[in-house]
Design a protein around this motif. Structure first.
Motif, PDB file in Angstrom:
ATOM      1  N   THR A 159       1.408  -1.047  -0.058  1.00 30.65           N
ATOM      2  CA  THR A 159      -0.167  -0.245  -0.135  1.00 30.65           C
ATOM      3  C   THR A 159       0.743   1.437   0.104  1.00 30.65           C
ATOM      4  O   THR A 159      -0.010   2.183  -0.201  1.00 30.65           O
ATOM      5  CB  THR A 159      -0.676  -0.018   1.312  1.00 30.65           C
ATOM      6  N   ARG A 182       4.387   2.229  -5.369  1.00 32.64           N
ATOM      7  CA  ARG A 182       3.678   2.622  -6.607  1.00 32.64           C
ATOM      8  C   ARG A 182       3.472   1.139  -7.403  1.00 32.64           C
ATOM      9  O   ARG A 182       4.694   0.601  -7.867  1.00 32.64           O
ATOM     10  CB  ARG A 182       4.738   3.356  -7.297  1.00 32.64           C
ATOM     11  N   ALA A 227      -0.826  -1.957 -12.560  1.00 32.80           N
ATOM     12  CA  ALA A 227      -1.823  -2.930 -12.526  1.00 32.80           C
ATOM     13  C   ALA A 227      -2.471  -3.456 -14.131  1.00 32.80           C
ATOM     14  O   ALA A 227      -1.924  -2.674 -15.192  1.00 32.80           O
ATOM     15  CB  ALA A 227      -3.378  -2.415 -12.097  1.00 32.80           C
ATOM     16  N   ARG A 247      -5.026  -4.539 -16.042  1.00 29.46           N
ATOM     17  CA  ARG A 247      -6.947  -4.564 -17.209  1.00 29.46           C
ATOM     18  C   ARG A 247      -6.773  -5.367 -18.169  1.00 29.46           C
ATOM     19  O   ARG A 247      -6.620  -5.186 -19.107  1.00 29.46           O
ATOM     20  CB  ARG A 247      -7.174  -2.719 -17.185  1.00 29.46           C
ATOM     21  N   ILE A 281      -9.953  -5.443 -13.157  1.00 28.10           N
ATOM     22  CA  ILE A 281      -8.347  -5.491 -12.607  1.00 28.10           C
ATOM     23  C   ILE A 281      -8.263  -7.207 -12.516  1.00 28.10           C
ATOM     24  O   ILE A 281      -8.316  -7.631 -11.513  1.00 28.10           O
ATOM     25  CB  ILE A 281      -8.572  -4.111 -12.000  1.00 28.10           C
ATOM     26  N   ASP A 292      -6.269  -5.855  -4.973  1.00 27.88           N
ATOM     27  CA  ASP A 292      -6.802  -5.330  -5.726  1.00 27.88           C
ATOM     28  C   ASP A 292      -5.563  -4.326  -5.557  1.00 27.88           C
ATOM     29  O   ASP A 292      -5.197  -3.494  -4.653  1.00 27.88           O
ATOM     30  CB  ASP A 292      -8.325  -4.778  -5.816  1.00 27.88           C
ATOM     31  N   PRO A 293      -4.596  -3.954  -6.800  1.00 29.21           N
ATOM     32  CA  PRO A 293      -3.490  -3.294  -7.013  1.00 29.21           C
ATOM     33  C   PRO A 293      -3.467  -1.766  -7.370  1.00 29.21           C
ATOM     34  O   PRO A 293      -3.985  -1.296  -8.630  1.00 29.21           O
ATOM     35  CB  PRO A 293      -2.093  -3.448  -7.953  1.00 29.21           C
ATOM     36  N   GLU A 294      -4.594  -1.353  -6.186  1.00 33.20           N
ATOM     37  CA  GLU A 294      -4.966  -0.078  -6.685  1.00 33.20           C
ATOM     38  C   GLU A 294      -5.468   0.328  -5.173  1.00 33.20           C
ATOM     39  O   GLU A 294      -5.466  -0.029  -4.037  1.00 33.20           O
ATOM     40  CB  GLU A 294      -7.045  -0.012  -7.337  1.00 33.20           C
ATOM     41  N   PRO A 295      -5.174   2.115  -5.473  1.00 34.04           N
ATOM     42  CA  PRO A 295      -5.236   2.115  -6.536  1.00 34.04           C
ATOM     43  C   PRO A 295      -3.239   1.962  -7.288  1.00 34.04           C
ATOM     44  O   PRO A 295      -2.579   2.246  -6.622  1.00 34.04           O
ATOM     45  CB  PRO A 295      -4.492   3.944  -5.965  1.00 34.04           C
ATOM     46  N   ALA A 296      -3.599   2.185  -8.622  1.00 32.95           N
ATOM     47  CA  ALA A 296      -2.486   1.750  -9.234  1.00 32.95           C
ATOM     48  C   ALA A 296      -1.994   3.237  -9.855  1.00 32.95           C
ATOM     49  O   ALA A 296      -2.855   4.045 -10.755  1.00 32.95           O
ATOM     50  CB  ALA A 296      -2.547   0.879 -10.729  1.00 32.95           C
ATOM     51  N   THR A 355      -2.459   1.925 -15.353  1.00 31.78           N
ATOM     52  CA  THR A 355      -2.623   0.351 -15.318  1.00 31.78           C
ATOM     53  C   THR A 355      -2.552   0.274 -17.019  1.00 31.78           C
ATOM     54  O   THR A 355      -3.509   1.535 -17.534  1.00 31.78           O
ATOM     55  CB  THR A 355      -4.128   0.824 -14.943  1.00 31.78           C
TER      56      THR A 355
END
Length: 322
Positions: free
Chosen positions: A188, A191, A194, A196, A202, A218-222, A225
């Motif tokens: 987290t 950087r 991700a 898609r 995703i 989930d690799p967010e916020p990525a 992408t």
């Protein structure tokens, strides 16, 4: 009388004329004498002439029967030539093969082995569509599809190529600057790059818990992408962040030191597979069979497609890499 009945009747007539009796013709054809007699009688009915005069001991051809016999031999000879031609074509292997594959796999793995295929079978021509979308082989007229993912289409013959495992990786420069994650929760603070899929989903990252269970994030916020798997590799090599990359895409960069594996042993590499599929047919065309067999043998020799997951430990980031 249908065409197939015509052929059986003509064959019965010719064999009976050559053997001189229905019983001798029946033994050669593997049917009953009554069936031979019925076939010849049916042929005479269709032609509207008597071809043979029968007695209890032998048969004699009529004038019409003698004339028809020479024509019948020509017809049967043409059929035998057609069969021989098809058999010879099978031996020579020729024809057109239409293949569907993804852009990345097609460029990196399929294209390099096609010269060998065409050299071995010069009578083949190949048409390849590079498309990351799932195609309908039957509807779209493909002979072969090379697909990756979780394969569930049981209406097709599926031949495994390899397991598709992934690795979390980043460049040494990125890890030296941002630090190395020690546990999944550390991601987290990083950087993330991700992937898609074309449908908009995703791709989640999986991790192993101490109790053996699996969890995903989930690799967010990525920070970035991307849809193309090869672009993920390029972004990670460029130092843009940590990416989930197929081992077969990442291996050359891991070996060169341009990428380093992170969270090895905690990250779950997944259970996707790469397969070759073709329509379920009782008799597969020889041009398709030799192509499938050649591609499977060629892909078996590709180290990056079969790289053992445990060997990734040698490509983890160390402080001297910074």
């Amino acid at each position: 009388m249908e065409v197939s009945q015509h052929v059986r009747a003509i064959l019965s007539f010719v064999e009976a004329a050559d053997a001189g009796s229905f019983s001798a013709a029946a033994r050669k054809l593997g049917i009953s004498a009554a069936a031979v007699s019925k076939n010849v009688a049916g042929l005479e009915l269709v032609l509207g002439v008597r071809l043979m005069n029968r007695t209890t001991r032998k048969i004699n051809l009529t004038e019409e029967g003698t004339a028809f016999l020479s024509q019948a031999r020509i017809a049967l000879g043409a059929l035998e030539s057609a069969v021989d031609s098809l058999v010879a074509r099978k031996v020579e292997i020729s024809g057109h093969v239409k293949i569907s594959t993804s852009v990345a796999f097609g460029r990196e793995y399929l294209l390099p082995v096609l010269p060998g295929l065409l050299e071995r079978y010069p009578g083949l021509t190949v048409d390849v569509d590079f498309d990351d979308r799932m195609t309908d082989l039957i509807r779209d007229g493909y002979d072969i599809a090379i697909r990756g993912g979780r394969i569930v289409d049981s209406s097709l013959i599926t031949r495994p190529v390899c397991r598709l495992k992934t690795v979390l990786a980043a460049s040494p420069d990125y890890l030296a600057s941002h630090g190395v994650p020690q546990i999944p929760e550390d991601l987290t603070q990083h950087r993330l790059i991700a992937r898609r899929f074309l449908g908009g989903r995703i791709n989640a990252w999986g991790f192993k818990r101490d109790d053996g269970s699996l969890t995903t994030m989930d690799p967010e916020p990525a920070v970035l992408t991307l849809s193309a798997p090869e672009a993920l590799v390029q972004a990670a090599v460029a130092g843009l962040g940590i990416a989930q990359i197929g081992i077969h895409h990442a291996l050359q960069y891991l070996e060169s030191g341009q990428l380093k594996a992170v969270l090895f042993g905690q990250y779950d590499p997944g259970s996707y597979e790469m397969v070759i599929q073709y329509p379920h047919r009782t008799l597969i065309a020889p041009r398709v069979k030799v192509t499938v067999d050649y591609l499977l043998a060629a892909f078996e020799q590709e180290k990056s497609l079969h790289f053992p997951e445990e060997k990734l430990a040698a490509y983890q980031f160390r402080q001297e890499d910074s």
